[in-house]
Scaffold this active site. Structure first.
Site, PDB file in Angstrom:
ATOM      1  N   GLU A 161       1.949  -5.740  10.668  1.00 47.39           N
ATOM      2  CA  GLU A 161       1.238  -4.468  10.815  1.00 47.39           C
ATOM      3  C   GLU A 161       1.785  -3.724  12.033  1.00 47.39           C
ATOM      4  O   GLU A 161       1.857  -4.290  13.126  1.00 47.39           O
ATOM      5  CB  GLU A 161      -0.256  -4.692  11.011  1.00 47.39           C
ATOM      6  CG  GLU A 161      -1.006  -5.160   9.789  1.00 47.39           C
ATOM      7  CD  GLU A 161      -1.484  -4.005   8.903  1.00 47.39           C
ATOM      8  OE1 GLU A 161      -1.227  -2.841   9.260  1.00 47.39           O
ATOM      9  OE2 GLU A 161      -2.127  -4.304   7.888  1.00 47.39           O
TER      10      GLU A 161
ATOM     11  N   HIS B 257       0.885  -1.170   0.000  1.00 47.73           N
ATOM     12  CA  HIS B 257       0.000   0.000   0.000  1.00 47.73           C
ATOM     13  C   HIS B 257       0.921   1.217   0.000  1.00 47.73           C
ATOM     14  O   HIS B 257       1.603   1.484   0.992  1.00 47.73           O
ATOM     15  CB  HIS B 257      -0.911   0.011   1.231  1.00 47.73           C
ATOM     16  CG  HIS B 257      -1.855  -1.143   1.277  1.00 47.73           C
ATOM     17  ND1 HIS B 257      -2.500  -1.522   2.432  1.00 47.73           N
ATOM     18  CD2 HIS B 257      -2.259  -2.008   0.321  1.00 47.73           C
ATOM     19  CE1 HIS B 257      -3.269  -2.570   2.177  1.00 47.73           C
ATOM     20  NE2 HIS B 257      -3.137  -2.882   0.909  1.00 47.73           N
TER      21      HIS B 257
END
Length: 304
Positions: free
Chosen positions: A168, A19
């Site tokens: 993450e 991303h």
């Protein structure tokens, strides 16, 4: 559980920028490239990749296998082209030639600390890496999230490899890099590589229990039934409380008119990805998971 012998891990890819606005991974990869040029290659072949633009097809398409195998034409979207390029570079998905391990680096705007996301609860390699990180990293909580779906149906980058997980780290705004978040991510990557070097060298890693959270379902924001616009935001008492224990009556949302929406379910669950910026378009205010303990065996490298 008995001692399990597993093949050595010869090739690993550390990927950042899947991303494009999640910047910690981009800079971790750049630093790894700088260090590799400065120090030279080690025994483990590590490929550092900065990759952008896979949001649509790697992460949001249920017909992944068809997309990865479909012929490329002049009208093929960029995301399809790039997904196939990466599948060819790091896969092929599900094949014996696939790279041994992918560590895909992500940031979240949610207060997730360091969270390792897996598709299976039976990959002893990645779960041992998680156990190792949980014992070594003390700055933030290290949590394991299991989606528990077949790898063949998985739709994110790390599913291309034989073993893999998403990493993450948050909270960090998209388009921003924070030094404290970067440091946590870099430490996790370095420790992952350290574990692989030790494993390949013959170190025996004792089994045991690993605390994990299993994804149960997603919860949307309260919305106007006609316009579908939000009528409430995450309640201040829930904001930044990722992985807390939700009990019946706990506040979830605060309406824009000042009313509180409470948790009404009997089952106590744990919310995570609370108020993640990228999830507004998906209709997700947060996910809910259930805490569980995974028992993993003692492992050692299989010698030829």
């Amino acid at each position: 559980m008995a001692l399990v012998f597993l093949p050595a891990l010869a090739r690993m890819a550390v990927c950042g920028g899947t991303h494009g606005n999640e910047l910690s991974g981009v800079y971790v990869v750049q630093e790894m490239e700088r260090q590799r040029k400065e120090k030279g290659e080690g025994v483990l072949e590590i490929s550092s990749q900065t990759i952008c633009g896979l949001y649509i097809y790697f992460l949001n398409n249920s017909s992944l296998a068809r997309k990865l195998c479909s012929p490329i034409t002049d009208s093929s979207p960029y995301e399809v082209r790039r997904a196939q390029e990466l599948n060819n570079l790091l896969g092929l998905k599900g094949s014996t030639d696939a790279i041994d391990l992918i560590c895909d680096l992500h940031n979240t705007t949610s207060n997730m600390g360091l969270t390792l996301i897996h598709y299976t609860s039976s990959d002893w390699v990645t779960l041992h890496i998680c156990k190792y990180l949980q014992t070594k990293i003390t700055k933030v909580p290290v949590r394991v999230l299991v989606l528990d779906v077949p790898i063949s149906d998985a739709y994110s980058l790390e599913s291309v490899s034989k073993h893999g997980f998403s990493l993450e780290v948050g909270p960090q705004p998209h388009g921003v890099v924070r030094a404290d978040i970067y440091i946590i991510m870099k430490e996790a990557v370095d420790l992952t590589i350290d574990w692989i070097h030790k494993f390949n060298s013959g170190t025996v890693f004792e089994g045991g229990d690993v605390e994990a959270f299993k994804f149960i379902k997603s919860v949307d924001y309260p919305r106007d039934p006609e316009t579908r616009t939000l009528t409430a935001a995450i309640h201040p008492q829930l904001q930044d409380k990722d992985f807390c224990l939700l009990k019946r009556g706990d506040p979830l949302f605060l309406s824009f008119s000042g009313e509180t929406v409470n948790y009404e379910e009997e089952e106590t669950l744990h919310p995570f990805f609370i108020n993640e910026a990228a999830y507004y378009e998906k209709g997700i205010a947060f996910h809910l998971g259930k805490k569980m303990m995974l028992t993993i065996p003692t492992v050692r490298v299989q010698k030829d």
